[in-house]
Motif scaffolding. Structure first.
Motif, short mmCIF file in Angstrom:
data_model
loop_
_atom_site.label_atom_id
_atom_site.label_comp_id
_atom_site.label_asym_id
_atom_site.label_seq_id
_atom_site.Cartn_x
_atom_site.Cartn_y
_atom_site.Cartn_z
N ARG A 90 17.55 -5.14 -2.17
CA ARG A 90 16.51 -5.44 -3.16
C ARG A 90 16.44 -4.36 -4.24
NH1 ARG A 90 11.43 -7.47 0.58
NH2 ARG A 90 12.59 -8.98 1.82
N MET A 91 16.75 -3.11 -3.85
CA MET A 91 16.83 -2.06 -4.86
C MET A 91 18.00 -2.32 -5.81
SD MET A 91 14.41 0.13 -4.87
CE MET A 91 15.22 1.26 -5.99
N ARG A 92 19.11 -2.79 -5.27
CA ARG A 92 20.24 -3.15 -6.13
C ARG A 92 19.84 -4.29 -7.08
NH1 ARG A 92 26.23 -2.96 -3.57
NH2 ARG A 92 26.00 -1.23 -2.13
N ASP B 284 16.35 6.69 -11.42
CA ASP B 284 16.14 7.81 -10.51
C ASP B 284 17.09 7.68 -9.33
OD1 ASP B 284 15.20 9.98 -9.15
OD2 ASP B 284 13.13 9.31 -9.00
N GLU B 285 18.11 8.52 -9.31
CA GLU B 285 19.13 8.53 -8.26
C GLU B 285 19.68 7.13 -8.00
OE1 GLU B 285 20.32 11.18 -7.40
OE2 GLU B 285 18.84 12.77 -7.15
N PRO B 286 20.24 6.47 -9.02
CA PRO B 286 20.71 5.09 -8.81
C PRO B 286 21.86 4.98 -7.83
CG PRO B 286 21.49 5.95 -10.92
CD PRO B 286 20.52 6.96 -10.38
N THR B 287 22.64 6.06 -7.66
CA THR B 287 23.79 5.97 -6.76
C THR B 287 23.40 6.03 -5.29
OG1 THR B 287 24.16 8.37 -6.86
CG2 THR B 287 25.30 7.02 -8.49
N ASN B 288 22.14 6.41 -5.00
CA ASN B 288 21.71 6.48 -3.60
C ASN B 288 21.81 5.13 -2.91
OD1 ASN B 288 21.22 9.18 -3.72
ND2 ASN B 288 19.00 9.04 -3.54
N GLU C 225 12.40 1.82 -9.92
CA GLU C 225 11.78 2.68 -8.91
C GLU C 225 11.51 1.94 -7.62
OE1 GLU C 225 7.85 5.58 -8.56
OE2 GLU C 225 7.84 3.86 -9.91
N GLN C 226 11.05 0.71 -7.70
CA GLN C 226 10.67 -0.05 -6.52
C GLN C 226 11.58 -1.26 -6.35
OE1 GLN C 226 6.56 -1.02 -7.12
NE2 GLN C 226 5.83 1.01 -6.57
N GLU C 227 11.76 -1.64 -5.10
CA GLU C 227 12.60 -2.80 -4.82
C GLU C 227 11.91 -4.09 -5.24
OE1 GLU C 227 11.64 -3.83 -0.21
OE2 GLU C 227 12.55 -1.88 -0.61
N LEU D 129 0.83 -1.20 0.00
CA LEU D 129 0.00 0.00 0.00
C LEU D 129 0.87 1.25 0.00
CD1 LEU D 129 -2.79 -0.98 2.57
CD2 LEU D 129 -2.90 -1.05 0.09
N CYS D 130 1.96 1.23 0.78
CA CYS D 130 2.85 2.40 0.85
C CYS D 130 3.57 2.63 -0.45
CB CYS D 130 3.88 2.22 1.97
SG CYS D 130 3.15 2.27 3.62
N LEU D 131 4.09 1.55 -1.08
CA LEU D 131 4.85 1.68 -2.31
C LEU D 131 3.98 2.15 -3.47
CD1 LEU D 131 7.12 -1.48 -2.11
CD2 LEU D 131 7.85 0.89 -1.97
N ASP D 132 2.76 1.63 -3.53
CA ASP D 132 1.87 1.99 -4.64
C ASP D 132 1.16 3.30 -4.42
OD1 ASP D 132 0.73 -1.35 -5.52
OD2 ASP D 132 2.60 -0.30 -5.86
N GLY D 133 1.01 3.68 -3.15
CA GLY D 133 0.20 4.85 -2.85
C GLY D 133 -1.27 4.55 -3.03
N LYS D 134 -1.62 3.29 -3.27
CA LYS D 134 -3.01 2.89 -3.46
C LYS D 134 -3.06 1.37 -3.36
CE LYS D 134 -2.32 2.53 -8.38
NZ LYS D 134 -2.51 3.05 -9.69
N SER D 135 -4.22 0.85 -3.37
CA SER D 135 -4.37 -0.60 -3.30
C SER D 135 -4.06 -1.23 -4.64
CB SER D 135 -5.82 -0.94 -2.89
OG SER D 135 -6.03 -2.31 -3.01
N CYS D 136 -3.51 -2.44 -4.60
CA CYS D 136 -3.24 -3.14 -5.85
C CYS D 136 -4.02 -4.44 -5.88
CB CYS D 136 -1.74 -3.41 -6.01
SG CYS D 136 -1.05 -4.38 -4.67
N MET D 137 -5.20 -4.42 -5.26
CA MET D 137 -6.01 -5.62 -5.20
C MET D 137 -6.37 -6.14 -6.58
SD MET D 137 -5.83 -5.46 -2.17
CE MET D 137 -5.49 -3.79 -1.95
N GLY D 138 -6.16 -7.42 -6.76
CA GLY D 138 -6.63 -8.06 -7.98
C GLY D 138 -5.74 -7.84 -9.18
N HIS D 139 -4.70 -7.03 -9.05
CA HIS D 139 -3.80 -6.81 -10.17
C HIS D 139 -2.41 -7.27 -9.78
CE1 HIS D 139 -6.87 -4.52 -12.20
NE2 HIS D 139 -6.97 -3.71 -11.16
#
Length: 711
Positions: A335-337, A354-358, A242-244, A72-82
């Motif tokens: 996991r981001m790596r 997006d900021e890969p060196t972070n 963008e996401q791990e 929920l946090c990563l998507d900013g919304k629900s990802c139910m069913g997808h």
């Protein structure tokens, strides 16, 4: 990443469909009400405990809730069913929403029919709903007490002028170019316009660095491209790191190999055909198809794929043992790596970073620089690391004043050309202003002279025809001030003497560690991720106690600490000014505003919810909070993450004028050179001082790469 439906189905086999529908409905409609994993557990934890039939204990249920909350946090919304799939071409929203009713309907509890078999009674569902309803009522009551009202996060949007010619070319399927041309487009974030009437042209095979101040919309622009809210030709594959990667039982190496779907499908089909042949079910066509598959596998060099994936993982810091570990065993940073490794292995037509060196240490950054220099397709990378952009970028795109300007060459060339262009524009503006003033003097002098009327009219027409030049739009300088601590005092100031430390059996981090610092220290700590850099900082601060050995600190030492996870320390639901007022009560609003202003959070930014600020702006809020008590020694863990280049420069200058001690962990080469006079390398359970500084450390790493065959 697995969807919430998949998590529930995997963790609770045979879960009643009505319970599944109820839980996903609650999470879908009320995701914004969950401020933590605990809130989500309160809503559905008892229900899940009941359906598990005592197979899972409280800890197991909380772990499931944490994973669902992360989604929920990563998507900013629900990802139910997808089902979410990382590192494949972004899904076109238009295809998903065709024929769908997007209106949000209120969630209702579906009570079970008497004749319907179920594992959970309707009372359980009603109890869960009542608990959630009470939670929502408390939330509403809490919000109503706030003068600022409830927090509503804004959403990004993009619009683009349609080109009939490009539409016809796209629809005909004859567009074979891998250039990306996005013309006359706008991007907004809520009511704020980030880009207006902008153009972006990305030539195939070139590597573009996207730069600009924090909060102007660089990350938002990448997201609009990845989602194809801005039109990118459909035959061009896009990957946005963008996401791990989700944690599951898949080994790291296999997780990377799975990105090559063509190879994976061929291998799967080969396995199935061989199984049928071995079972005596050869119908005649299997052998022919098997021959075709072997030819295709040879053509794409499928046998070399594991070696190529292994090299990428090794370059990003995964040793042979780690490459066999399951992805669920890795932390979020690793996991981001892994997500970056998958993208590099997949070789998309357009790679968005997006900021890969972070997420990388110095060793991995240097490897990535070398690797991307041979990249054949197009790259668009947002980065604050000047050295990284100088090594990787062939072009720079500058986002400013709601528009984009492209410069050929690396970052240093961009800075030089931009400065020359600004000076030229200013000279042209000043020359025109002088010419206008000269004409205006003539007009004012002879405006009422009948004999000069014709000349006056001629001069007026001349003024009207002159192009209207504007003064250069020069960005304001960023200033960061670190107030000096109190009186000087004699060393030793801070030291670790013969320190051992471990997190438990077989988790030894340091052995006989001895380091020291004083009020004149300017120390940078480098080393691979997981080597113990952050642990050493916590030992120095006293947040962790040595297993053996002694920590010594002066009684007047006052440490200011900046964590690489600084956002976790901020209340995102209130403004920056209110945050300071709560943490340091008793001062006027003007004092809190002045403190925020010292770090570039002024005006409207200071009273907006912290959650709506960009990553770099949140870092500035953390700096303002850290310096409020005027420490005399700073310990900074990755302070440059998310900061734009101008702010990094200002941070460096501010630290150089600060009269006190400093120890920092950083991977930003320019920042290290700007601030530090001493380099410590953290590795193999100890810390070593490098006399030759960063140059010697870089040479050591390059030699290791050559020796290990990573370059």
């Amino acid at each position: 990443m697995a969807s919430i439906v998949e998590i529930l189905s995997n963790e609770f086999p045979g879960l009643d469909s009505e319970v599944l529908q109820y839980v996903t409905g609650i999470l879908s409609s009320s995701s914004s009400d969950f401020e933590s994993e605990e809130d989500l557990f309160e809503a559905v934890g008892d229900l899940l405990q009941d359906v598990s039939r005592d197979v899972k204990d409280d800890v197991d249920i909380r772990d499931v809730c944490q994973r669902m909350y992360n989604i929920l946090c990563l998507d900013g919304k629900s990802c139910m069913g997808h089902q979410q799939v990382l590192l494949d071409a972004p899904i076109q929203l238009s295809k998903i929403t065709d024929g769908c009713d997007l209106a949000i309907e209120p969630v209702t509890v579906l009570l079970m029919k008497k004749d319907q078999a179920s594992n959970v009674s309707s009372k359980k569902l009603e109890k869960a709903e009542a608990k959630l309803k009470a939670k929502q009522e408390r939330r509403t009551e809490k919000d109503s007490q706030k003068t600022t009202g409830p927090l509503i996060l804004e959403e990004a949007s993009a619009s683009q002028a349609a080109s009939k010619k490009e539409n016809r070319l796209e629809n005909s399927g004859k567009n074979k170019s891998y250039d990306v041309r996005i013309e006359n487009f706008d991007v907004s974030f809520g009511e704020r316009v980030l880009l207006t009437g902008a153009d972006m042209n990305l030539a195939a095979g070139r590597r573009y660095g996207l730069v600009g101040r924090n909060g102007l919309g660089k990350t938002t622009l990448l997201k609009m491209m990845a989602s194809r809210s801005l039109r990118v030709p459909s035959h061009i594959s896009i990957l946005h790191v963008e996401q791990e990667v989700a944690g599951d039982d898949t080994p790291a190496l296999q997780s990377v190999l799975e990105c090559d779907t063509v190879r994976e499908n061929l291998l799967k089909e080969e396995k199935e055909l061989n199984a049928r042949i071995n079972a005596g079910k050869n119908l005649g066509n299997e052998s022919v198809r098997l021959t075709e598959i072997y030819a295709k596998l040879e053509e794409i060099e499928a046998d070399k794929a594991p070696a190529r994936a292994s090299v990428i993982l090794a370059g990003l810091g995964f040793n042979p043992k780690m490459q066999t570990q399951q992805t669920k065993e890795f932390s979020g940073g690793w996991r981001m790596r892994l997500a970056l490794a998958r993208a590099l292995f997949a070789k998309p037509d357009l790679l968005l970073l997006d900021e890969p060196t972070n997420m990388l240490d110095v060793r991995a950054i240097i490897w990535l620089e070398n690797y991307l220099q041979t990249w054949q397709s197009t790259i668009l990378v947002v980065s604050h690391d000047r050295n990284f952009l100088n090594a990787v970028a062939t072009d720079i795109i500058h986002l400013h004043s709601q528009r984009l300007e492209t410069y050929r060459g690396d970052f240093e060339n961009f800075m030089k050309i931009k400065e020359e262009r600004l000076k030229s524009q200013q000279r042209e503006f000043e020359a025109q202003q002088q010419y206008r003033d000269h004409i205006q003097v003539f007009i004012d002098r002879f405006r009422y002279n009948a004999n000069r009327a014709a000349q006056v009219q001629s001069k007026l027409k001349l003024l009207e025809k002159l192009p209207e030049l504007k003064p250069i739009d020069k960005e304001s300088d960023v200033v960061m001030r670190f107030p000096d601590g109190f009186e000087k005092f004699s060393p030793p100031i801070l030291q670790l003497d013969e320190v051992d430390f471990s997190y438990g059996p077989n988790q030894n981090i340091f052995k006989k560690l001895s380091v020291s610092a004083d009020l004149d220290s300017r120390i940078c700590v480098v080393g691979e991720n997981g080597a113990g850099k952050s642990t050493m900082l916590k030992l120095l601060m006293g947040d962790l106690s040595p297993t053996e050995g002694i920590r010594r600190a002066h009684r007047n030492l006052k440490i200011g600490y900046f964590s690489q996870h600084h956002v976790d320390q901020l209340d995102l639901n209130i403004s920056a000014v209110e945050l300071l007022a709560r943490k340091f009560p008793g001062k006027s609003e003007e004092e809190y505003r002045n403190q925020m202003g010292r770090y570039g959070i002024s005006g409207e930014l200071a009273v907006r919810p912290v959650a709506s600020l960009s990553g770099g702006q949140k870092s500035r809020v953390a700096f303002a909070q850290m310096t409020m008590t005027s420490p005399n020694f700073y310990i900074l863990d990755e302070p440059t993450n998310h900061l734009d280049m101008e702010t990094i420069e200002a941070l460096g200058k501010g630290l150089n004028t600060f009269k006190g001690g400093l120890i920092l962990v950083s991977h930003d080469e320019r920042f290290i050179r700007l601030v530090c006079r001493e380099l410590w390398v953290c590795e193999k359970g100890s810390v070593t001082r490098i006399d030759g500084g960063f140059d010697e450390y870089r040479n050591i790493l390059q030699e290791q790469f050559q020796k290990e065959g990573f370059l």
